[in-house]
Design a protein around this motif. Structure first.
Motif, PDB file in Angstrom:
ATOM      1  N   ILE A   1      50.124 -66.451 -96.537  1.00 47.16           N
ATOM      2  CA  ILE A   1      50.901 -65.737 -97.556  1.00 47.16           C
ATOM      3  C   ILE A   1      50.278 -64.386 -97.890  1.00 47.16           C
ATOM      4  O   ILE A   1      50.971 -63.440 -98.252  1.00 47.16           O
ATOM      5  CB  ILE A   1      51.053 -66.625 -98.808  1.00 47.16           C
ATOM      6  N   HIS A   2      48.959 -64.287 -97.799  1.00 51.32           N
ATOM      7  CA  HIS A   2      48.240 -63.043 -98.082  1.00 51.32           C
ATOM      8  C   HIS A   2      47.591 -62.507 -96.811  1.00 51.32           C
ATOM      9  O   HIS A   2      47.497 -63.204 -95.797  1.00 51.32           O
ATOM     10  CB  HIS A   2      47.181 -63.283 -99.155  1.00 51.32           C
ATOM     11  N   ALA A   3      47.124 -61.266 -96.890  1.00 48.68           N
ATOM     12  CA  ALA A   3      46.488 -60.623 -95.741  1.00 48.68           C
ATOM     13  C   ALA A   3      45.229 -61.379 -95.320  1.00 48.68           C
ATOM     14  O   ALA A   3      44.499 -61.865 -96.181  1.00 48.68           O
ATOM     15  CB  ALA A   3      46.116 -59.186 -96.117  1.00 48.68           C
ATOM     16  N   PRO A   4      45.004 -61.503 -94.014  1.00 44.63           N
ATOM     17  CA  PRO A   4      45.730 -60.886 -92.898  1.00 44.63           C
ATOM     18  C   PRO A   4      46.925 -61.690 -92.389  1.00 44.63           C
ATOM     19  O   PRO A   4      47.590 -61.262 -91.438  1.00 44.63           O
ATOM     20  CB  PRO A   4      44.663 -60.780 -91.821  1.00 44.63           C
ATOM     21  N   GLY A   5      47.203 -62.865 -92.972  1.00 46.64           N
ATOM     22  CA  GLY A   5      48.441 -63.576 -92.666  1.00 46.64           C
ATOM     23  C   GLY A   5      48.375 -64.580 -91.537  1.00 46.64           C
ATOM     24  O   GLY A   5      49.415 -64.963 -90.985  1.00 46.64           O
ATOM     25  N   HIS A   6      47.185 -65.068 -91.195  1.00 44.44           N
ATOM     26  CA  HIS A   6      47.068 -66.085 -90.141  1.00 44.44           C
ATOM     27  C   HIS A   6      47.499 -67.461 -90.674  1.00 44.44           C
ATOM     28  O   HIS A   6      47.554 -67.681 -91.889  1.00 44.44           O
ATOM     29  CB  HIS A   6      45.629 -66.171 -89.627  1.00 44.44           C
ATOM     30  N   GLN A   7      47.757 -68.387 -89.750  1.00 44.67           N
ATOM     31  CA  GLN A   7      48.160 -69.750 -90.127  1.00 44.67           C
ATOM     32  C   GLN A   7      47.426 -70.756 -89.251  1.00 44.67           C
ATOM     33  O   GLN A   7      47.981 -71.342 -88.336  1.00 44.67           O
ATOM     34  CB  GLN A   7      49.684 -69.913 -90.004  1.00 44.67           C
ATOM     35  N   ASP A   8      46.151 -70.932 -89.563  1.00 45.15           N
ATOM     36  CA  ASP A   8      45.285 -71.782 -88.751  1.00 45.15           C
ATOM     37  C   ASP A   8      44.251 -72.410 -89.677  1.00 45.15           C
ATOM     38  O   ASP A   8      43.412 -71.715 -90.242  1.00 45.15           O
ATOM     39  CB  ASP A   8      44.611 -70.937 -87.670  1.00 45.15           C
ATOM     40  N   LEU A   9      44.297 -73.727 -89.831  1.00 40.40           N
ATOM     41  CA  LEU A   9      43.430 -74.416 -90.785  1.00 40.40           C
ATOM     42  C   LEU A   9      41.957 -74.298 -90.399  1.00 40.40           C
ATOM     43  O   LEU A   9      41.103 -74.100 -91.262  1.00 40.40           O
ATOM     44  CB  LEU A   9      43.839 -75.892 -90.902  1.00 40.40           C
ATOM     45  N   GLN A  10      41.643 -74.433 -89.123  1.00 40.23           N
ATOM     46  CA  GLN A  10      40.241 -74.294 -88.715  1.00 40.23           C
ATOM     47  C   GLN A  10      39.750 -72.860 -88.939  1.00 40.23           C
ATOM     48  O   GLN A  10      38.628 -72.643 -89.404  1.00 40.23           O
ATOM     49  CB  GLN A  10      40.058 -74.676 -87.249  1.00 40.23           C
ATOM     50  N   LEU A  11      40.590 -71.888 -88.614  1.00 43.51           N
ATOM     51  CA  LEU A  11      40.220 -70.497 -88.852  1.00 43.51           C
ATOM     52  C   LEU A  11      39.923 -70.274 -90.331  1.00 43.51           C
ATOM     53  O   LEU A  11      38.903 -69.673 -90.697  1.00 43.51           O
ATOM     54  CB  LEU A  11      41.353 -69.572 -88.404  1.00 43.51           C
TER      55      LEU A  11
END
Length: 450
Positions: free
Chosen positions: A179-189
């Motif tokens: 939802i916020h920057a940088p906008g990734h969607q990865d739980l481990q990350l």
């Protein structure tokens, strides 16, 4: 009528963050941050809004400090824009950026207002993001260099420091939920990023001690509070996971040298774990001087196996909501403060953010009568008073926010300020909540029938 009297040494203040208020994004050598990039990416921020101008506090800081002086607050929590000081995240210092913060701090001190500085309020230099951002452990080193420069430059002038604002938002909201920057969607990350931020926090606290900087240092998590919908154990467990994810996940390593067992096991089911290397937990556990608590809302939740990773479903209990949609339940502040005090040995606490999104506009007389915000503040400050009466070691309260500002992914559509900002003219207008809060600050007490 009840009178709520506060301790004589209690600190009243207000707060902002650099990207939300400064503007001047491309002026005087400032480099781009991940929020400049994110806000210019179509579909990421409501209305395509950016922080390029925001409240233009970069040019109007004297006006804003005068507003605080008239308000009567003795503390101002602000953040430094990392890319304004290090345009590339490290290496060359931008002297104009550094000079700006000296001017702000000097003006605050001249006004009798104590600066409380947040080193990281989400605006990572884009140059570091291009090299992997917080996923890359080298960013920890860059953050250390940035923090060291700030400590050396402002030692003796700034005596209250916060390493990270709402690390859950900067890690999970930004890199798992996207939802916020940088906008990734990865739980481990996101979990890796959360861990690296904690290591950066710990190394910075160690350096603060080694440099013998005068003052105190802490961290400011956003506390979620969730009440079980029923007495079923599965509902209680679901709520505990909510509470732990934003608070304990970041505080347990600092106080106990370990992540919360309940969440570690929960993440392991997803094949996720923090990338701990030898020495990390000892570094993270460097003792801090205070916890900053950011609190806005509480909820009622129940277990639902289909309700996301935590399997916790928020229930609509018919409570009044702010204009961003968050339910108003001030008792959650009281209960969250007790939870923190009980678990972590009653540490010194500052309420580093508390406020309400109320989108009232000026009336025909040019006044902003935001009674709902006044009621919100009153309810929460009563619960704060109640906590202090119980012996919880709360030292101060910062109202969020001084100004209506760039509200991250919500753009300029959500107003949290006690001062109204016309984003076309940049005119400031004191709201009814400003006058109410100023009266409280002046007297150090208020009366209420609530």
């Amino acid at each position: 009528m009840t009178i709520y009297q506060f301790p004589t040494d209690f600190k009243w203040g207000t707060a902002t963050a650099a990207y939300q208020v400064e503007g001047a994004a491309n002026i005087d050598g400032r480099g781009p941050s991940i929020w400049d990039t994110f806000s210019k990416t179509p579909g990421k921020v409501y209305g395509g809004d950016t922080g390029d101008v925001a409240c233009d506090s970069y040019h109007r800081y004297k006006e804003d400090i005068q507003l605080m002086k008239e308000l009567g607050v003795t503390t101002y929590r602000f953040s430094v824009s990392w890319p304004r000081v290090f345009p590339l995240g490290q290496e060359e210092v931008n002297q104009l950026g550094l000079d700006y913060y000296h001017q702000v701090v000097d003006e605050l001190l001249h006004a009798g207002i104590e600066p409380m500085c947040t080193l990281y309020h989400w605006d990572l230099p884009q140059a570091l993001e291009d090299k992997g951002g917080w996923w890359n452990r080298e960013t920890i080193d860059a953050y250390e260099k940035y923090a060291e420069l700030m400590f050396r430059e402002f030692s003796g002038k700034i005596k209250q420091w916060i390493t990270f604002n709402e690390p859950w938002c900067a890690s999970y909201l930004s890199n798992y939920l996207g939802i916020h920057a940088p906008g990734h969607q990865d739980l481990q990350l996101a979990t890796t990023i959360a861990h690296h931020m904690l290591v950066a926090h710990g190394k910075t606290v160690q350096m603060f001690r080694e440099l013998q900087v005068e003052g105190q240092i802490g961290i400011a998590p956003n506390l979620t509070w969730a009440v079980p919908y029923t007495n079923k154990q599965e509902d209680k467990d679901a709520c505990l996971r909510e509470v732990m994810w934003t608070g304990d996940w970041f505080l347990d390593p600092i106080y106990f040298k370990t992540y919360p067992k309940e969440l570690l096991e929960w993440f392991e089911k997803e094949g996720v774990s923090p990338p701990i290397i030898d020495g990390d937990m000892n570094i993270i556990a460097e003792p801090i001087d205070f916890i900053g608590v950011n609190y806005y809302s509480a909820g009622v939740s129940r277990f639902n196996e289909n309700a996301g990773m935590l399997q916790s479903e928020a229930m609509d209990m018919g409570l009044e909501r702010t204009d961003i949609g968050w339910p108003i339940d001030a008792r959650g502040l009281y209960e969250a403060l007790h939870y923190v005090a009980d678990k972590y040995g009653n540490p010194s606490i500052y309420i580093t953010e508390n406020g309400a999104c109320i989108n009232d506009e000026p009336n025909l007389e040019g006044e902003v009568d935001d009674k709902r915000r006044v009621n919100y503040l009153k309810q929460h400050i009563i619960q704060l008073h109640r906590s202090i009466e119980d012996g919880i070691n709360v030292k101060g309260y910062m109202a969020w926010s001084l100004l209506d500002n760039f509200e991250w992914a919500e753009g300029y559509g959500k107003r949290f300020g006690i001062v109204y900002v016309n984003f076309r003219t940049l005119e400031r207008v004191k709201k009814e909540s400003y006058y109410w809060y100023g009266k409280l600050v002046k007297h150090n007490w208020f009366e209420s029938t609530q």
